[in-house]
Design a protein around this motif. Structure first.
Motif, short mmCIF file in Angstrom:
data_model
loop_
_atom_site.label_atom_id
_atom_site.label_comp_id
_atom_site.label_asym_id
_atom_site.label_seq_id
_atom_site.Cartn_x
_atom_site.Cartn_y
_atom_site.Cartn_z
N PHE A 51 0.82 -1.48 0.11
CA PHE A 51 0.24 0.16 0.12
C PHE A 51 1.08 1.36 -0.18
N LEU A 52 1.06 2.25 -1.49
CA LEU A 52 1.59 3.07 -1.18
C LEU A 52 0.20 4.91 -0.51
N LEU A 53 1.43 5.20 0.35
CA LEU A 53 0.09 6.77 1.54
C LEU A 53 0.97 7.12 0.55
N LYS A 54 0.34 8.96 0.64
CA LYS A 54 1.04 9.78 0.77
C LYS A 54 0.54 10.17 2.06
N ALA A 55 1.45 10.80 2.29
CA ALA A 55 1.35 11.85 4.19
C ALA A 55 0.41 12.97 4.32
N GLN A 56 -0.13 13.74 4.52
CA GLN A 56 -0.75 15.19 5.40
C GLN A 56 0.10 15.84 5.39
N PHE A 57 0.57 16.81 4.57
CA PHE A 57 0.96 17.54 4.86
C PHE A 57 1.11 18.62 6.67
N GLU A 58 1.70 18.48 7.74
CA GLU A 58 1.28 19.32 8.55
C GLU A 58 0.52 21.16 8.75
N GLU A 59 -0.10 20.97 9.49
CA GLU A 59 0.16 22.63 9.15
C GLU A 59 1.18 23.41 9.72
N SER A 60 1.37 23.14 11.12
CA SER A 60 2.82 23.90 11.29
C SER A 60 3.78 24.51 10.41
N ASN A 61 3.89 23.36 9.68
CA ASN A 61 4.98 23.69 8.58
C ASN A 61 4.79 23.66 7.09
N ILE A 62 4.02 24.25 7.16
CA ILE A 62 3.23 25.25 5.77
C ILE A 62 4.01 26.37 5.89
N PRO A 63 4.21 27.05 6.54
CA PRO A 63 4.72 28.19 6.39
C PRO A 63 6.14 28.56 5.99
N ILE A 64 6.63 27.09 6.38
CA ILE A 64 8.57 27.24 5.54
C ILE A 64 8.64 26.91 4.22
N PHE A 65 7.33 27.18 3.25
CA PHE A 65 7.38 26.74 1.94
C PHE A 65 7.15 27.84 1.47
N PHE A 66 7.40 29.64 2.30
CA PHE A 66 6.95 30.67 1.61
C PHE A 66 8.04 31.70 2.76
N ALA A 67 8.50 33.02 1.14
CA ALA A 67 8.49 34.16 2.24
C ALA A 67 8.57 34.80 2.91
N GLY A 68 9.79 35.24 4.11
CA GLY A 68 9.18 35.72 5.14
C GLY A 68 8.66 35.51 6.31
N SER A 69 8.86 33.39 6.34
CA SER A 69 8.32 32.80 7.57
C SER A 69 9.33 33.20 8.04
N GLU A 70 9.01 33.43 9.50
CA GLU A 70 9.68 33.12 11.12
C GLU A 70 10.85 32.40 11.26
N GLU A 71 10.78 31.28 10.54
CA GLU A 71 11.51 30.10 9.98
C GLU A 71 13.20 31.07 10.27
N PRO A 103 6.65 12.63 3.52
CA PRO A 103 6.72 11.17 2.63
C PRO A 103 5.02 10.33 2.40
N LEU A 104 6.14 9.09 2.27
CA LEU A 104 5.69 8.12 1.26
C LEU A 104 5.70 7.06 3.06
N PHE A 105 4.16 6.45 3.10
CA PHE A 105 4.42 5.57 3.75
C PHE A 105 3.34 4.53 3.14
N VAL A 106 4.42 2.89 3.50
CA VAL A 106 4.07 1.86 2.92
C VAL A 106 3.73 0.86 3.78
N LYS A 107 2.93 0.47 4.09
CA LYS A 107 1.88 -0.63 4.51
C LYS A 107 2.61 -1.78 3.45
N LEU A 108 2.49 -2.87 3.95
CA LEU A 108 3.29 -4.63 3.67
C LEU A 108 1.80 -5.04 4.49
N ILE A 109 1.66 -6.54 3.40
CA ILE A 109 1.09 -7.75 4.01
C ILE A 109 1.48 -8.47 3.40
N TYR A 110 2.49 -9.10 3.78
CA TYR A 110 3.51 -10.84 3.32
C TYR A 110 3.78 -11.40 4.83
#
Length: 317
Positions: A51-71, A103-110
Motif C-alpha cells: 500500500f503506497l500512501l502519501k502523508a498529509q502535510f502538517e499545518e505547522s510546516n506550511i509557512p516554511i514553504f514561503f518567503a517571510g517565514s518566521e523560521e 513522506p511516503l508511507f508504505v504498508k505491507l501485508i506479506y
C-alpha cells in the motif's frame, strides 16, 4: 522468542525486495495505490500486498514553504518542476518539496493470503439483506471459519503484549471485559484531523455484531468511553468530533471498534454501524441483533455469495 527471531530474519528493507506484479487498485480521491508483488524472503515465492500512501502535510510546516517565514533560514521552498497549465490567472504545476515534509508511507501485508488479495481487489459489489435465517445458513459458518489463529494472530499479539507494545494507548487484560486501544495503521499519528483508533476486545466469544446482546451493554459503553478519554487526553481531540462504529461484516472476526475524527470522512456505507445506535437497539430489545435483518455489501466473488448462488439464490443483475 523463535517467532520474534523469524520476524527479524525476514524484515524487508525496501520495495526492491519484491517483484512487481500488477496494480490492484487506485483510490481516486487520494491517488493512493495498492500493488500486488512477490517476495522470496520466506524461502519461496509468496504474494505481497503493498500500500503506497502519501502523508498529509502538517499545518505547522506550511509557512516554511514561503518567503517571510518566521523560521528564517529554514525555508524549504516548493520547486515548480513543470507547468501543466496556464490560462490567465490560473496555473497548475508539478511541484517538489523536501521529502521529510511529505513522506511516503508504505504498508505491507506479506505473505498475503488469497483472502487478503481478494479483499483489496476491486469487484462488483452486491447488496444482501441478511435475515436471521440467511445468517444461520450461510454467514455464521463463514465467520467461524475466519475466527482462527491464521487470521487473528496479529490481533492476539497486540492483546497479549507481544507486538506493538509501544503503540498501545490503553490496555485492560481482563479475559472477558478487557480491551486494548491502538492507533490504526491508516493514521500517521501526526494530523489530528485524521485521527483513527482501533479498539480490540480481549474476548474471543464475540466475533461479530450477531453475537452481541443486552448483557454486553456496559462492556460496549466502557470500550467507547475509554477511547473518547484517550483521544482527548493524549491528542486533544474532544468526543464531539469523534465517531465510534463497528463494521458488519467485519474485516476480522473479533469484536473491535473504529474510532475516527469525523473530518476523515471514512465512515461510509451500510457496513458502518454506530456504537451508540447498537446500544440504543439493545436497550429496547436485548436480542435485537439475533432477530433483525441486516444489510451487508458483498463482493460478487465472496464465499457467501457463491454458496447462496449454488443453492439457487438469485441476485438481481
Amino acid at each position: 522468542m523463535a517467532e520474534e527471531s523469524q520476524a527479524k530474519e525476514i524484515m524487508p528493507q525496501s520495495l526492491a525486495d519484491f517483484k512487481f506484479e500488477k496494480i490492484l487498485n487506485i483510490i481516486p480521491e487520494t491517488q493512493n495505490m495498492i500493488v500486488l508483488a512477490t517476495g522470496n524472503m520466506t524461502g519461496k515465492p509468496e504474494p505481497a500486498l503493498v500500500f503506497l500512501l502519501k502523508a498529509q502535510f502538517e499545518e505547522s510546516n506550511i509557512p516554511i514553504f514561503f518567503a517571510g517565514s518566521e523560521e528564517g533560514d529554514k525555508i524549504l521552498p516548493v520547486e515548480f518542476l513543470q507547468n501543466l497549465q496556464h490560462n490567465d490567472k490560473f496555473y497548475n504545476f508539478i511541484g517538489k518539496c523536501d521529502p521529510r515534509l511529505n513522506p511516503l508511507f508504505v504498508k505491507l501485508i506479506y505473505p498475503a493470503t488469497p483472502k487478503d488479495i481478494e479483499k483489496y481487489t476491486p469487484t462488483k459489489t452486491l447488496v444482501l439483506r441478511e435475515t436471521p435465517e440467511i445468517y444461520s445458513k450461510y454467514v455464521k459458518s463463514y465467520i467461524e471459519s475466519r475466527a482462527v489463529e491464521k487470521e487473528l494472530k496479529w490481533v492476539w499479539n497486540i492483546l497479549d503484549g507481544i507486538s506493538e507494545k509501544e503503540r498501545v494507548i490503553y490496555h485492560d487484560d481482563d479475559p472477558e471485559t478487557g480491551f486494548t486501544i491502538v492507533p490504526d495503521t491508516k493514521w500517521d499519528e501526526r494530523n489530528m484531523k485524521y485521527l483513527y483508533f482501533t479498539v480490540l476486545a480481549k474476548t474471543r466469544k464475540i466475533k461479530s455484531l450477531r453475537d452481541i446482546n443486552g448483557s454486553h451493554i456496559e462492556f460496549l459503553k466502557r470500550m467507547k468511553e475509554e477511547a473518547m478519554k484517550a483521544a482527548k487526553a493524549k491528542y486533544g481531540v474532544p468526543s464531539a468530533q469523534l465517531l465510534c462504529y463497528v463494521h458488519y461484516l467485519p474485516s476480522f472476526m473479533q469484536l473491535h471498534y473504529h474510532v475516527i475524527n469525523i473530518e476523515r470522512g471514512d465512515m461510509r456505507g451500510p457496513r458502518c454501524i454506530l456504537v451508540d445506535d447498537i446500544i440504543d437497539n439493545l436497550q429496547r430489545d436485548p436480542e435485537y441483533y439475533q432477530k433483525s435483518n441486516l444489510t451487508i455489501p458483498l463482493s460478487e466473488t465472496h464465499e457467501i455469495v457463491s454458496a447462496m448462488k449454488a443453492d439457487g439464490f438469485v441476485f438481481e443483475e
